[in-house]
Design a protein around this motif. Structure first.
Motif, PDB file in Angstrom:
ATOM      1  N   GLU A   1       0.857  -1.192   0.000  1.00 51.40           N
ATOM      2  CA  GLU A   1       0.000   0.000   0.000  1.00 51.40           C
ATOM      3  C   GLU A   1       0.885   1.231   0.000  1.00 51.40           C
ATOM      4  O   GLU A   1       1.843   1.307   0.780  1.00 51.40           O
ATOM      5  N   ALA A   2       0.582   2.188  -0.878  1.00 54.97           N
ATOM      6  CA  ALA A   2       1.359   3.421  -0.943  1.00 54.97           C
ATOM      7  C   ALA A   2       0.439   4.590  -1.260  1.00 54.97           C
ATOM      8  O   ALA A   2      -0.512   4.454  -2.037  1.00 54.97           O
ATOM      9  N   GLU A   3       0.756   5.725  -0.667  1.00 60.41           N
ATOM     10  CA  GLU A   3       0.039   6.971  -0.930  1.00 60.41           C
ATOM     11  C   GLU A   3       0.862   7.782  -1.919  1.00 60.41           C
ATOM     12  O   GLU A   3       1.985   8.193  -1.617  1.00 60.41           O
ATOM     13  N   ARG A   4       0.302   7.995  -3.126  1.00 58.04           N
ATOM     14  CA  ARG A   4       1.005   8.779  -4.136  1.00 58.04           C
ATOM     15  C   ARG A   4       0.873  10.267  -3.835  1.00 58.04           C
ATOM     16  O   ARG A   4      -0.037  10.698  -3.137  1.00 58.04           O
ATOM     17  N   ARG A   5       1.772  11.058  -4.414  1.00 57.56           N
ATOM     18  CA  ARG A   5       1.751  12.496  -4.191  1.00 57.56           C
ATOM     19  C   ARG A   5       0.491  13.153  -4.748  1.00 57.56           C
ATOM     20  O   ARG A   5       0.080  14.210  -4.265  1.00 57.56           O
ATOM     21  N   ASP A   6      -0.120  12.537  -5.765  1.00 61.50           N
ATOM     22  CA  ASP A   6      -1.338  13.128  -6.331  1.00 61.50           C
ATOM     23  C   ASP A   6      -2.592  12.740  -5.540  1.00 61.50           C
ATOM     24  O   ASP A   6      -3.712  13.077  -5.928  1.00 61.50           O
ATOM     25  N   GLY A   7      -2.417  12.037  -4.423  1.00 59.15           N
ATOM     26  CA  GLY A   7      -3.541  11.664  -3.578  1.00 59.15           C
ATOM     27  C   GLY A   7      -4.136  10.304  -3.876  1.00 59.15           C
ATOM     28  O   GLY A   7      -4.961   9.804  -3.101  1.00 59.15           O
ATOM     29  N   THR A   8      -3.758   9.673  -4.991  1.00 60.32           N
ATOM     30  CA  THR A   8      -4.234   8.334  -5.296  1.00 60.32           C
ATOM     31  C   THR A   8      -3.389   7.309  -4.553  1.00 60.32           C
ATOM     32  O   THR A   8      -2.355   7.637  -3.963  1.00 60.32           O
ATOM     33  N   ARG A   9      -3.822   6.047  -4.611  1.00 60.26           N
ATOM     34  CA  ARG A   9      -3.176   5.015  -3.819  1.00 60.26           C
ATOM     35  C   ARG A   9      -2.777   3.804  -4.656  1.00 60.26           C
ATOM     36  O   ARG A   9      -3.383   3.519  -5.686  1.00 60.26           O
ATOM     37  N   VAL A  10      -1.767   3.122  -4.175  1.00 60.15           N
ATOM     38  CA  VAL A  10      -1.436   1.768  -4.616  1.00 60.15           C
ATOM     39  C   VAL A  10      -1.974   0.826  -3.557  1.00 60.15           C
ATOM     40  O   VAL A  10      -1.683   0.994  -2.369  1.00 60.15           O
ATOM     41  N   ASP A  11      -2.771  -0.141  -3.949  1.00 58.64           N
ATOM     42  CA  ASP A  11      -3.297  -1.141  -3.018  1.00 58.64           C
ATOM     43  C   ASP A  11      -3.209  -2.506  -3.694  1.00 58.64           C
ATOM     44  O   ASP A  11      -4.072  -2.872  -4.497  1.00 58.64           O
ATOM     45  N   LEU A  12      -2.171  -3.248  -3.376  1.00 61.62           N
ATOM     46  CA  LEU A  12      -1.940  -4.553  -3.981  1.00 61.62           C
ATOM     47  C   LEU A  12      -1.986  -5.632  -2.906  1.00 61.62           C
ATOM     48  O   LEU A  12      -1.428  -5.463  -1.818  1.00 61.62           O
ATOM     49  N   ALA A  13      -2.663  -6.726  -3.199  1.00 56.27           N
ATOM     50  CA  ALA A  13      -2.693  -7.897  -2.323  1.00 56.27           C
ATOM     51  C   ALA A  13      -2.637  -9.118  -3.224  1.00 56.27           C
ATOM     52  O   ALA A  13      -3.478  -9.288  -4.113  1.00 56.27           O
ATOM     53  N   MET A  14      -1.641  -9.974  -3.010  1.00 60.64           N
ATOM     54  CA  MET A  14      -1.451 -11.108  -3.921  1.00 60.64           C
ATOM     55  C   MET A  14      -0.738 -12.241  -3.215  1.00 60.64           C
ATOM     56  O   MET A  14      -0.062 -12.040  -2.196  1.00 60.64           O
ATOM     57  N   THR A  15      -0.918 -13.420  -3.749  1.00 60.06           N
ATOM     58  CA  THR A  15      -0.133 -14.576  -3.320  1.00 60.06           C
ATOM     59  C   THR A  15       0.627 -15.113  -4.520  1.00 60.06           C
ATOM     60  O   THR A  15       0.209 -14.952  -5.676  1.00 60.06           O
ATOM     61  N   PHE A  16       1.756 -15.746  -4.243  1.00 55.77           N
ATOM     62  CA  PHE A  16       2.527 -16.459  -5.252  1.00 55.77           C
ATOM     63  C   PHE A  16       2.732 -17.882  -4.756  1.00 55.77           C
ATOM     64  O   PHE A  16       3.146 -18.088  -3.609  1.00 55.77           O
ATOM     65  N   ASP A  17       2.435 -18.858  -5.617  1.00 57.31           N
ATOM     66  CA  ASP A  17       2.704 -20.239  -5.229  1.00 57.31           C
ATOM     67  C   ASP A  17       4.154 -20.574  -5.536  1.00 57.31           C
ATOM     68  O   ASP A  17       4.876 -19.769  -6.140  1.00 57.31           O
ATOM     69  N   PRO A  18       4.641 -21.750  -5.120  1.00 54.00           N
ATOM     70  CA  PRO A  18       6.054 -22.090  -5.332  1.00 54.00           C
ATOM     71  C   PRO A  18       6.465 -22.140  -6.798  1.00 54.00           C
ATOM     72  O   PRO A  18       7.668 -22.105  -7.096  1.00 54.00           O
ATOM     73  N   ASN A  19       5.497 -22.210  -7.731  1.00 51.58           N
ATOM     74  CA  ASN A  19       5.818 -22.183  -9.157  1.00 51.58           C
ATOM     75  C   ASN A  19       5.857 -20.772  -9.720  1.00 51.58           C
ATOM     76  O   ASN A  19       6.070 -20.586 -10.921  1.00 51.58           O
ATOM     77  N   GLY A  20       5.633 -19.772  -8.872  1.00 57.88           N
ATOM     78  CA  GLY A  20       5.680 -18.385  -9.313  1.00 57.88           C
ATOM     79  C   GLY A  20       4.381 -17.851  -9.863  1.00 57.88           C
ATOM     80  O   GLY A  20       4.348 -16.738 -10.381  1.00 57.88           O
ATOM     81  N   GLN A  21       3.291 -18.615  -9.743  1.00 59.09           N
ATOM     82  CA  GLN A  21       2.004 -18.163 -10.260  1.00 59.09           C
ATOM     83  C   GLN A  21       1.338 -17.218  -9.264  1.00 59.09           C
ATOM     84  O   GLN A  21       1.232 -17.524  -8.076  1.00 59.09           O
ATOM     85  N   MET A  22       0.895 -16.076  -9.777  1.00 58.76           N
ATOM     86  CA  MET A  22       0.306 -15.046  -8.929  1.00 58.76           C
ATOM     87  C   MET A  22      -1.212 -15.163  -8.887  1.00 58.76           C
ATOM     88  O   MET A  22      -1.845 -15.492  -9.889  1.00 58.76           O
ATOM     89  N   GLN A  23      -1.773 -14.875  -7.722  1.00 57.93           N
ATOM     90  CA  GLN A  23      -3.223 -14.803  -7.562  1.00 57.93           C
ATOM     91  C   GLN A  23      -3.543 -13.589  -6.708  1.00 57.93           C
ATOM     92  O   GLN A  23      -3.132 -13.516  -5.541  1.00 57.93           O
ATOM     93  N   ALA A  24      -4.231 -12.599  -7.299  1.00 52.19           N
ATOM     94  CA  ALA A  24      -4.647 -11.430  -6.519  1.00 52.19           C
ATOM     95  C   ALA A  24      -5.798 -11.801  -5.603  1.00 52.19           C
ATOM     96  O   ALA A  24      -6.578 -12.719  -5.903  1.00 52.19           O
ATOM     97  N   PHE A  25      -5.910 -11.121  -4.475  1.00 50.57           N
ATOM     98  CA  PHE A  25      -7.053 -11.340  -3.583  1.00 50.57           C
ATOM     99  C   PHE A  25      -7.504  -9.998  -3.019  1.00 50.57           C
ATOM    100  O   PHE A  25      -6.751  -9.016  -3.013  1.00 50.57           O
ATOM    101  N   ASP A  26      -8.761  -9.972  -2.580  1.00 55.63           N
ATOM    102  CA  ASP A  26      -9.298  -8.749  -1.993  1.00 55.63           C
ATOM    103  C   ASP A  26      -8.606  -8.500  -0.654  1.00 55.63           C
ATOM    104  O   ASP A  26      -8.662  -9.360   0.243  1.00 55.63           O
ATOM    105  N   PRO A  27      -7.966  -7.352  -0.504  1.00 57.76           N
ATOM    106  CA  PRO A  27      -7.252  -7.116   0.755  1.00 57.76           C
ATOM    107  C   PRO A  27      -8.212  -7.005   1.925  1.00 57.76           C
ATOM    108  O   PRO A  27      -9.282  -6.395   1.805  1.00 57.76           O
TER     109      PRO A  27
END
Length: 315
Positions: A210-236
């Motif tokens: 999570e990051a607050e940008r200078r323009d007031g917008t946000r970064v909100d990332l929530a994800m898992t990676f399995d041992p094979n490197g496959q990503m799955q986003a999830f609702d934070p």
């Protein structure tokens, strides 16, 4: 917000523009929970007071502000080193990066970090080898702002790390993590603060960003990676406020239920690294957690304090 990277290791020879930066980050916690380590190899050290000062006059050369930051956390006493060096002390190729006597090398299957530094504020030798063995290399990177000035690549979210230090004498292994960030503008121009964490799960790794940008917008990332490197986003899950640090830096984390600070590893005027107990996707998880206040970092009094923890060598 995403992009792709070749499914290989880090490219230490990448072009870093004036006023820009690139860093490669490794952390690990020992299997017994008693030890931890964090290593950051910087081109254009984003927290350097010398680099910040150089940028005030004219576009500055990031290769003139390189450092390998090593933080060792152990019951018998922590050790911390971050000596900045000029471009004459730096050498790099696609698979190697050396800053003074310390260097990183990638052999196609593992990352080896040979550390030979002097700790601060109490001088002491910090020497040894850290080896990271990724379970997979991911291919997806993330733009952290719409202009594309800042990028994050979780290179190996699932990894094993072996620590063998001669000074202090220390040997352990545990679950680890490897990523990189890069940008073509100073970090404090793009963000005011962020909270980041990663933790080993039963079947992979969870990452929250999570990051607050200078323009007031946000970064909100929530994800898992399995041992094979496959990503799955999830609702934070909801944000949980954590206790402030001794320097009053705010800390928070996403968690399904109550979360708590297990240990504060770093407590600086603008930054904190902590071990946090939380719950994600119904599973208890121990997180390596970072809190960063770039508003604090920009304050003149903080800039004046930094050289005591970040000395600069001539070579």
């Amino acid at each position: 917000m995403g992009g792709s990277q070749p499914a290989r290791g880090p490219d230490f020879s990448r072009v870093v523009p004036a006023n820009g930066y690139a860093w490669w980050y490794v952390d690990a916690l020992s299997d017994d929970g008693q030890n931890g380590i964090a290593i950051i190899a910087f081109i254009g050290s984003v927290f350097s007071p010398y680099y910040a000062f150089a940028r005030r006059k004219q576009p500055a050369d990031p290769l003139n502000h390189c450092a390998i930051n090593v933080a060792v956390y152990r019951k018998g006493g922590d050790h911390w080193a971050m000596t900045e060096r000029p471009r004459g002390a730096v050498s790099r190729a696609m698979d190697t990066f050396a800053v003074g006597p310390s260097h990183l090398s990638w052999d196609g299957k593992s990352l080896t970090i040979n550390v030979d530094e002097i700790s601060v504020p109490i001088p002491g030798r910090l020497r040894g080898t850290i080896r990271l063995l990724p379970k997979a290399i991911t291919q997806q990177s993330f733009l952290l702002n719409e202009e594309g000035h800042h990028q994050w690549w979780p290179i190996a979210p699932c990894a094993r790390v072996q620590v063998r230090l001669d000074h202090p004498r220390l040997s352990w292994q545990g679950d680890g993590y490897f990523d990189m960030n890069c940008g073509d503008a100073p970090l404090e121009q793009g963000f005011s603060d962020w909270q980041w964490s990663r933790g080993a799960m039963q079947d992979g790794t969870a990452i929250l960003y999570e990051a607050e940008r200078r323009d007031g917008t946000r970064v909100d990332l929530a994800m898992t990676f399995d041992p094979n490197g496959q990503m799955q986003a999830f609702d934070p899950p909801p944000m949980v406020d954590l206790s402030r640090t001794g320097w009053r830096v705010a800390r928070s984390v996403r968690s399904d239920s109550a979360a708590k600070i297990v240990k504060t590893l770093e407590d600086a005027p603008f930054y904190a690294r902590s071990v946090v107990s939380a719950k994600l996707l119904g599973e208890p998880v121990t997180l390596m957690h970072e809190s960063l206040s770039l508003d604090r970092f920009k304050m003149p009094i903080v800039q004046a304090m930094l050289p005591f923890r970040m000395p600069r060598a001539r070579r």
